[in-house]
Design a protein around this motif. Structure first.
Motif, PDB file in Angstrom:
ATOM      1  N   GLY A 143       0.753 -14.435 -38.779  1.00 42.81           N
ATOM      2  CA  GLY A 143       0.960 -12.882 -39.139  1.00 42.81           C
ATOM      3  C   GLY A 143       0.692 -11.687 -38.115  1.00 42.81           C
ATOM      4  N   VAL A 144       0.438 -12.605 -36.736  1.00 42.46           N
ATOM      5  CA  VAL A 144      -0.141 -11.778 -35.518  1.00 42.46           C
ATOM      6  C   VAL A 144       1.309 -11.561 -34.736  1.00 42.46           C
ATOM      7  CG1 VAL A 144      -1.484 -11.463 -33.434  1.00 42.46           C
ATOM      8  CG2 VAL A 144      -2.469 -12.436 -35.690  1.00 42.46           C
ATOM      9  N   ALA A 145       1.768 -10.209 -34.379  1.00 43.42           N
ATOM     10  CA  ALA A 145       2.666  -9.755 -33.430  1.00 43.42           C
ATOM     11  C   ALA A 145       1.745  -9.836 -32.135  1.00 43.42           C
ATOM     12  CB  ALA A 145       3.413  -8.660 -33.874  1.00 43.42           C
ATOM     13  N   PRO A 146       1.910 -10.671 -31.160  1.00 37.80           N
ATOM     14  CA  PRO A 146       1.066 -10.663 -29.906  1.00 37.80           C
ATOM     15  C   PRO A 146       1.410  -9.632 -29.090  1.00 37.80           C
ATOM     16  CG  PRO A 146       2.958 -12.356 -29.708  1.00 37.80           C
ATOM     17  CD  PRO A 146       3.126 -11.679 -30.938  1.00 37.80           C
ATOM     18  N   ASP A 147       0.566  -9.117 -28.229  1.00 34.93           N
ATOM     19  CA  ASP A 147       0.494  -8.595 -26.819  1.00 34.93           C
ATOM     20  C   ASP A 147       1.475  -9.458 -25.884  1.00 34.93           C
ATOM     21  OD1 ASP A 147      -0.343  -6.211 -25.112  1.00 34.93           O
ATOM     22  OD2 ASP A 147      -0.570  -8.228 -23.986  1.00 34.93           O
ATOM     23  N   GLU A 148       2.466  -8.703 -25.775  1.00 37.15           N
ATOM     24  CA  GLU A 148       3.693  -9.542 -25.012  1.00 37.15           C
ATOM     25  C   GLU A 148       3.158 -10.075 -23.605  1.00 37.15           C
ATOM     26  OE1 GLU A 148       7.507  -8.566 -24.326  1.00 37.15           O
ATOM     27  OE2 GLU A 148       8.121  -8.203 -26.302  1.00 37.15           O
ATOM     28  N   ALA A 149       2.581  -9.224 -23.011  1.00 34.27           N
ATOM     29  CA  ALA A 149       1.955  -9.567 -21.488  1.00 34.27           C
ATOM     30  C   ALA A 149       0.823 -10.834 -21.849  1.00 34.27           C
ATOM     31  CB  ALA A 149       1.111  -8.517 -20.943  1.00 34.27           C
ATOM     32  N   GLU A 150       0.171 -10.976 -22.652  1.00 33.56           N
ATOM     33  CA  GLU A 150      -0.896 -11.761 -23.197  1.00 33.56           C
ATOM     34  C   GLU A 150      -0.081 -13.286 -23.502  1.00 33.56           C
ATOM     35  OE1 GLU A 150      -3.235 -11.847 -26.678  1.00 33.56           O
ATOM     36  OE2 GLU A 150      -4.633 -13.155 -25.962  1.00 33.56           O
ATOM     37  N   PHE A 151       0.984 -12.919 -24.374  1.00 31.25           N
ATOM     38  CA  PHE A 151       1.785 -14.208 -24.759  1.00 31.25           C
ATOM     39  C   PHE A 151       2.351 -14.644 -23.781  1.00 31.25           C
ATOM     40  CE2 PHE A 151       5.291 -16.570 -26.481  1.00 31.25           C
ATOM     41  CZ  PHE A 151       4.716 -16.948 -27.524  1.00 31.25           C
ATOM     42  N   SER A 152       2.836 -13.878 -22.741  1.00 22.65           N
ATOM     43  CA  SER A 152       3.796 -14.392 -21.564  1.00 22.65           C
ATOM     44  C   SER A 152       2.895 -15.103 -20.586  1.00 22.65           C
ATOM     45  CB  SER A 152       4.242 -13.236 -21.098  1.00 22.65           C
ATOM     46  OG  SER A 152       5.145 -13.633 -19.750  1.00 22.65           O
ATOM     47  N   ARG A 153       1.646 -14.761 -20.353  1.00 25.40           N
ATOM     48  CA  ARG A 153       0.942 -15.383 -19.598  1.00 25.40           C
ATOM     49  C   ARG A 153       0.326 -16.840 -20.207  1.00 25.40           C
ATOM     50  NH1 ARG A 153      -4.684 -15.699 -19.717  1.00 25.40           N
ATOM     51  NH2 ARG A 153      -4.901 -14.077 -21.282  1.00 25.40           N
ATOM     52  N   LEU A 154       0.052 -16.742 -21.571  1.00 22.52           N
ATOM     53  CA  LEU A 154      -0.428 -18.108 -21.969  1.00 22.52           C
ATOM     54  C   LEU A 154       0.752 -19.057 -22.180  1.00 22.52           C
ATOM     55  CD1 LEU A 154      -2.817 -16.882 -24.669  1.00 22.52           C
ATOM     56  CD2 LEU A 154      -3.495 -17.904 -22.755  1.00 22.52           C
ATOM     57  N   LEU A 155       2.000 -18.496 -22.591  1.00 26.79           N
ATOM     58  CA  LEU A 155       3.210 -19.504 -22.737  1.00 26.79           C
ATOM     59  C   LEU A 155       3.375 -19.955 -21.254  1.00 26.79           C
ATOM     60  CD1 LEU A 155       5.768 -20.369 -24.012  1.00 26.79           C
ATOM     61  CD2 LEU A 155       6.966 -18.468 -23.413  1.00 26.79           C
ATOM     62  N   THR A 156       3.292 -19.051 -20.169  1.00 26.67           N
ATOM     63  CA  THR A 156       3.398 -19.589 -18.769  1.00 26.67           C
ATOM     64  C   THR A 156       2.627 -20.689 -18.377  1.00 26.67           C
ATOM     65  OG1 THR A 156       4.452 -17.681 -18.091  1.00 26.67           O
ATOM     66  CG2 THR A 156       3.721 -19.055 -16.259  1.00 26.67           C
ATOM     67  N   GLU A 157       1.281 -20.581 -18.836  1.00 29.06           N
ATOM     68  CA  GLU A 157       0.082 -21.625 -18.764  1.00 29.06           C
ATOM     69  C   GLU A 157       0.453 -22.851 -19.340  1.00 29.06           C
ATOM     70  OE1 GLU A 157      -3.686 -18.429 -18.077  1.00 29.06           O
ATOM     71  OE2 GLU A 157      -3.880 -20.275 -19.463  1.00 29.06           O
ATOM     72  N   VAL A 158       0.916 -22.679 -20.681  1.00 29.30           N
ATOM     73  CA  VAL A 158       1.421 -23.905 -21.436  1.00 29.30           C
ATOM     74  C   VAL A 158       2.544 -24.758 -20.601  1.00 29.30           C
ATOM     75  CG1 VAL A 158       2.342 -24.877 -23.343  1.00 29.30           C
ATOM     76  CG2 VAL A 158       0.701 -23.345 -23.559  1.00 29.30           C
ATOM     77  N   CYS A 159       3.389 -24.042 -20.132  1.00 31.45           N
ATOM     78  CA  CYS A 159       4.452 -24.716 -19.368  1.00 31.45           C
ATOM     79  C   CYS A 159       4.042 -25.161 -18.161  1.00 31.45           C
ATOM     80  CB  CYS A 159       5.532 -23.474 -19.234  1.00 31.45           C
ATOM     81  SG  CYS A 159       6.632 -23.049 -20.606  1.00 31.45           S
ATOM     82  N   GLN A 160       3.204 -24.407 -17.365  1.00 31.47           N
ATOM     83  CA  GLN A 160       2.668 -25.086 -16.012  1.00 31.47           C
ATOM     84  C   GLN A 160       1.758 -26.254 -16.310  1.00 31.47           C
ATOM     85  OE1 GLN A 160       2.926 -25.054 -12.976  1.00 31.47           O
ATOM     86  NE2 GLN A 160       2.294 -23.072 -12.610  1.00 31.47           N
ATOM     87  N   ASP A 161       1.106 -26.189 -17.509  1.00 29.36           N
ATOM     88  CA  ASP A 161      -0.025 -27.357 -17.830  1.00 29.36           C
ATOM     89  C   ASP A 161       1.253 -28.692 -18.030  1.00 29.36           C
ATOM     90  OD1 ASP A 161      -1.832 -29.274 -18.777  1.00 29.36           O
ATOM     91  OD2 ASP A 161      -2.775 -27.746 -20.087  1.00 29.36           O
ATOM     92  N   LEU A 162       2.267 -28.498 -18.778  1.00 29.88           N
ATOM     93  CA  LEU A 162       3.062 -29.613 -19.015  1.00 29.88           C
ATOM     94  C   LEU A 162       3.656 -30.019 -17.878  1.00 29.88           C
ATOM     95  CD1 LEU A 162       4.698 -28.175 -22.200  1.00 29.88           C
ATOM     96  CD2 LEU A 162       3.084 -30.353 -22.111  1.00 29.88           C
ATOM     97  N   CYS A 163       4.185 -29.108 -16.829  1.00 26.95           N
ATOM     98  CA  CYS A 163       4.700 -29.392 -15.508  1.00 26.95           C
ATOM     99  C   CYS A 163       3.802 -30.407 -14.838  1.00 26.95           C
ATOM    100  CB  CYS A 163       5.186 -28.195 -14.844  1.00 26.95           C
ATOM    101  SG  CYS A 163       6.489 -27.531 -15.505  1.00 26.95           S
TER     102      CYS A 163
END
Lengths: 383, 383
Positions: free
Chosen positions: A231-251
């Motif tokens: 139910g939470v519309a995220p702050d885009e900058a925060e979401f972008s940072r965390l999504l990049t971290e998840v992708c980086q972690d997987l890489c």
């Protein structure tokens, strides 16, 4: 945790007999909503596997209910019958979910050029759909492995939302993703347009900058699914940072488990006239077989770095190039620099820094060394 | 025979102590005329070794009296002092020949990033100049070897003239020549403009289409020297054909001796819309590590061929690609073709034919497999 860390998702991984034996080889990740926003990036290889051809049509609609993934066969170079197999796989999962096949993504990984054993696969889809549960993330991550020795999973929590992910891929890692499958989920409230923008930004900095062996596969897919269940519309900058971290972690996990690799090599290019120049130079080094052999031999052979830089059209002057390996500037001004015996190449993590002395831009590319084990594994893979 | 097969040339190869021990490491090839027309092609790598920087100035004048070559050190990435070393080497041979340093070509091969031991090298130049003789071609070919296990020589006789050649190079063979040194001589009467045109045409079809490991070196040079001693102005078409044959012969010897290779792979691309497309596709396959590992494993893995084709921008449709390995069309229409068990990959010579079904053009590229021995040799080279 993995893809089921965010609310709204169920997953499963089952052994359908495609790989033979007791190994899990079919996974599903189901989005129970309330939203089903999604986006994906696919291989840039023009020879695209049937599931990629199917799934990019699905993703173009911006809504994904579920994804079914199999290991044990790539369903690539299988012609029209292979495309029908991908379609039938989506239909089977749609039936089980009482939903539309037009919102089912299909991913396959394994050998190219062989049809999938459809009776086994379809029975596996039924079993996985029946088993899909909130605690199924780890089994799903296990089921998509091919030569991966371990499962790759990651998650991050933001303000009121969670992002989870899984990935597979151990060879054929190259710019534009290459034999890499990844599913990333979130319970944040996002539109499909937001998913697309955020996913492209994150993969451009992560999956697109990993190049293990320069080979681009026919099947690469990174899928982002958003359930909106928080139910939470995220702050885009925060979401972008965390999504990049998840992708980086997987890489990082992909590189740590790359076929036959003994070193993970981070190539930082600094002093570039443009980011594009920095990436061109980084990729040229990452693809240089002689450089990769030298790192395997723990030899800080900066001459091979310069030879790789010299094949690019980036802005630089040969006599202004500086190269550091693990922090020791062994090449200065295009010639011998500090004492190369000071370089310690024993640790698995190696950092090569190239200063082009041509501007303020920088970029980092990741690769692995070229080893005897890589050749062994890839000369015996299909036999 | 070799470079002294044509009249007007003397050569020598001596042990100067650069490589240590009794190994020959300095060679000279002297043109006693009456003419001294010449042309050369050099590496396209922007990081060029000092002798390349020196020699392209010399060759720009169109006249070459002699060439001095050393193994045991590339004199690359050595800065201004390295250039002075190359200049001093040319001056020393010019002194011995009582000629101008401006007509002396210098070639070096070996490790990058180290200064040459000049006292040993200059004494070697004196010795080689003193020994240079009509029967010195084989010693010269021996002196330029690095990791080459055998000398590479070739010659052809035309109507009243002869062409001879020698070459070295066992790794870093790539388009644009790469760690490859070759000297080709002829007693035909040719202008320097003819030398340039004929040499570029011959290397475009031969040295430029050899790609062992995708690595382009800092030192590559192919030099053509014409003494005019036969008094025969050749038919250009005949000379061009024979010069191309000499270059082709040398290339085959280079591939047969490429570092750690167990297979010589001929990649024929047919049905291309243009020659450029055919070359792009051929080189992409030649540089695909997974394909090269598969051939090492004697696995006719056509899926890896298609994956390499798919990374190019050549004109083709994925479902119209055909691939044959050693004559068996194991991929037809982008999918499974004839029985792959019919492919015999035991012989060292392997031919891969790719039909793009997009036009009438064709080109051939040569490479080698990627082997455990290649990685061994290149991880231990400088230590």
């Amino acid at each position: 945790m993995s893809v089921t860390a965010p609310r709204g998702f169920r997953a499963a991984g089952v052994a359908a007999g495609i790989k033979g034996g007791e190994h899990r080889d079919v996974a599903v990740v189901v989005n129970d909503g309330p939203a089903r926003s999604a986006a994906a990036v696919f291989t840039t290889n023009r020879v695209k596997a049937a599931p990629v051809l199917w799934s990019r049509q699905v993703v173009a609609g911006g809504r994904v209910r579920a994804v079914v993934l199999n290991s044990g066969g790539a369903n690539a170079c299988t012609g029209a019958p292979g495309f029908q197999d991908a379609h039938a796989t989506a239909e089977r999962l749609a039936d089980a979910l009482q939903d539309s096949a037009g919102e089912i993504v299909v991913c396959s990984t394994g050998l190219i050029g062989e049809r999938l054993p459809m009776p086994e696969l379809l029975a596996g889809v039924d079993a996985a759909a029946a088993e899909a549960a909130r605690d199924g993330g780890l089994n799903a991550a296990d089921a998509i492995r091919t030569t991966d020795t371990v499962s790759k999973i990651a998650f991050r929590r933001g303000e009121g939302f969670t992002i989870g992910g899984m990935a597979k891929g151990a060879g054929m890692l190259a710019p534009s993703l290459a034999t890499m499958l990844s599913v990333v989920t979130t319970d944040a409230v996002l539109t499909s347009e937001q998913c697309d923008t955020l996913l492209r930004a994150a993969t451009a900095l992560t999956f697109d900058r990993v190049d293990a062996d320069g080979c681009t596969s026919t099947n690469d897919t990174v899928l982002l699914m958003a359930s909106g269940a928080s139910g939470v519309a995220p702050d885009e900058a925060e979401f972008s940072r965390l999504l990049t971290e998840v992708c980086q972690d997987l890489c990082r996990q992909l590189l740590a488990d790359a076929e036959g690799a003994s070193k993970t090599i981070e190539i930082e290019v600094v002093g570039a006239a443009s980011t594009a120049d920095a990436l061109t130079v980084g990729r040229s080094i990452a693809r240089n077989a002689l450089f990769k052999c030298a790192i395997y031999g723990e030899d800080p052979n900066w001459g091979r770095v310069l030879a790789a830089v010299g094949t690019t059209d980036a802005a630089f002057e040969p006599d202004q190039l500086n190269v550091a390996v693990n922090g020791v500037w062994i090449c200065r001004g295009g010639a011998v620099g500090d004492d190369r015996s000071k370089v310690n190449l024993k640790p698995r993590e190696v950092t090569v820094t190239v200063d082009l002395s041509a501007g303020p831009e920088a970029a980092t590319v990741w690769t692995t060394d070229l080893t005897v084990e890589y050749v062994h594994e890839n000369s015996a893979y299909s036999t």
